[in-house]
Enzyme design. Sequence first.
Site, PDB file in Angstrom:
ATOM      1  N   HIS A  34      34.396  33.979  45.982  1.00 15.73           N
ATOM      2  CA  HIS A  34      33.056  34.279  45.445  1.00 15.73           C
ATOM      3  C   HIS A  34      33.031  34.040  43.931  1.00 15.73           C
ATOM      4  O   HIS A  34      32.564  34.875  43.150  1.00 15.73           O
ATOM      5  CB  HIS A  34      32.631  35.701  45.810  1.00 15.73           C
ATOM      6  CG  HIS A  34      32.346  35.872  47.275  1.00 15.73           C
ATOM      7  ND1 HIS A  34      31.130  35.590  47.842  1.00 15.73           N
ATOM      8  CD2 HIS A  34      33.152  36.244  48.300  1.00 15.73           C
ATOM      9  CE1 HIS A  34      31.180  35.803  49.151  1.00 15.73           C
ATOM     10  NE2 HIS A  34      32.407  36.197  49.447  1.00 15.73           N
ATOM     11  N   TYR A 303      40.892  43.129  44.067  1.00 11.23           N
ATOM     12  CA  TYR A 303      39.808  43.055  43.093  1.00 11.23           C
ATOM     13  C   TYR A 303      40.304  43.470  41.707  1.00 11.23           C
ATOM     14  O   TYR A 303      39.952  42.846  40.697  1.00 11.23           O
ATOM     15  CB  TYR A 303      38.646  43.965  43.498  1.00 11.23           C
ATOM     16  CG  TYR A 303      37.854  43.518  44.704  1.00 11.23           C
ATOM     17  CD1 TYR A 303      38.288  42.486  45.526  1.00 11.23           C
ATOM     18  CD2 TYR A 303      36.668  44.149  45.046  1.00 11.23           C
ATOM     19  CE1 TYR A 303      37.562  42.096  46.633  1.00 11.23           C
ATOM     20  CE2 TYR A 303      35.926  43.764  46.157  1.00 11.23           C
ATOM     21  CZ  TYR A 303      36.391  42.735  46.939  1.00 11.23           C
ATOM     22  OH  TYR A 303      35.672  42.353  48.046  1.00 11.23           O
TER      23      TYR A 303
END
Length: 313
Positions: A34, A303
Site C-alpha cells: 500500500h 507496521y
Amino acid sequence: MPLPNDEKLLALSQDLLAQFHKIFGEFPGFRPAHAKGIMLTGEFKPSGTAASISRAQHLNQPSTPVVVRFSNSTGLPLIPDADPNANPRGFAIRFMLAQHVHTDIVSHSTDGFPTRTGAEFLEFLRALAASDPANLSGSPLEAFLGAHPAALAFVQTPKPTPASFATDTYFGVTAMKFLNAEGKEQFGRYRIVPAAGNQFADEATLKEKPADFLVDEIVERVGAAPVVFSVQLQLAAPGDVVDDATIHWPADRPVVELGTLTLTAPVADTEAQQKQIIFDPIPRTDGIEPSDDPLLELRAAIYLMSGRKRRQA
C-alpha cells in the site's frame, strides 16, 4: 510504542518485509505494501447506539477529529490507479483522542484475508514471487492455492476498481472485542460503507484514466462537498470464530452503525505526513480490545518496523 519481545514474531516480520521488497522492489520512504496513497482530514460522530456497544472515548463523545489514508495495493509508489493489481484498496482511519493519544482502524476493500497466520502468508508471498500469474499450471502458486482453500477464495473474489475512493466499501481484516460501560463483551468486525454508494469503473473507462485518477478525484470531490462514510460493525454470534480472518460470519449476523465519518479536506503536506504516520491495527484504547487473531500482533510489528525505517529514509 516498543516492539514486542517475541523473537519468532520479529523474525517472521523481517522475513515478510524482505519478501515484499523482493516482489515489488525497495522504495525508501514508502510502505512495503500500500505504498501509494493520499491523506485527508475530517471528523467522526458516534451514533446513538455506539455507547451500548463500547465505552471507547470516540464512541461516546460528541465528535472526534480524524486523519485518514486511502491507498492502492502493492509496494509500488507509482502504480497506476487503474491497474488491477492496485486492488484491494486500503483505508486507514486515525481517531485523534488527545495529543499523542489515538486509536486506529485499518481496513481494505476485500472482505477477509487469504491466510490465517503470518507464516502461511509468507508461504503465499513466496509462491507468488516464484510463479507467473499468467501461467499458473504446475507453479508454486497453483500448489499453494490448491492446498489453501481460503487463499484461493480470496484470490478469486472479484476486486473491481472503484470510480472513487469514496465509492467503495472497506472491511476490517480481524475481529475486535468491544466492551461497554457495564462490561458487556461483544465481538465485531468493522465495515466502512460509503454514503455515495458503491460505484465502480468499467474496463473501457479505465483504459482512458490517467495514472493518478483516484488520487486526483478524491481531492476534487472533497473540495466540492464533504465525503461521508458510515462506520459499521458486524456483530458475532456466540460460537462464531473470532480469531481467524479467513472465516466469514453468516450474512444474517446483525450490522449496527457506530457513527458517521465526514472527510472535509486533503492533508496539505500529504507526502510528508504519509511518511511519518504509522497506523496500528491493535486498538490500544479502553473499550476496544484485540481478539486472539494471530495476524494482529504480527501486523502491528510489521507496521512499526517498516514505519521506523520509512521515517529514517
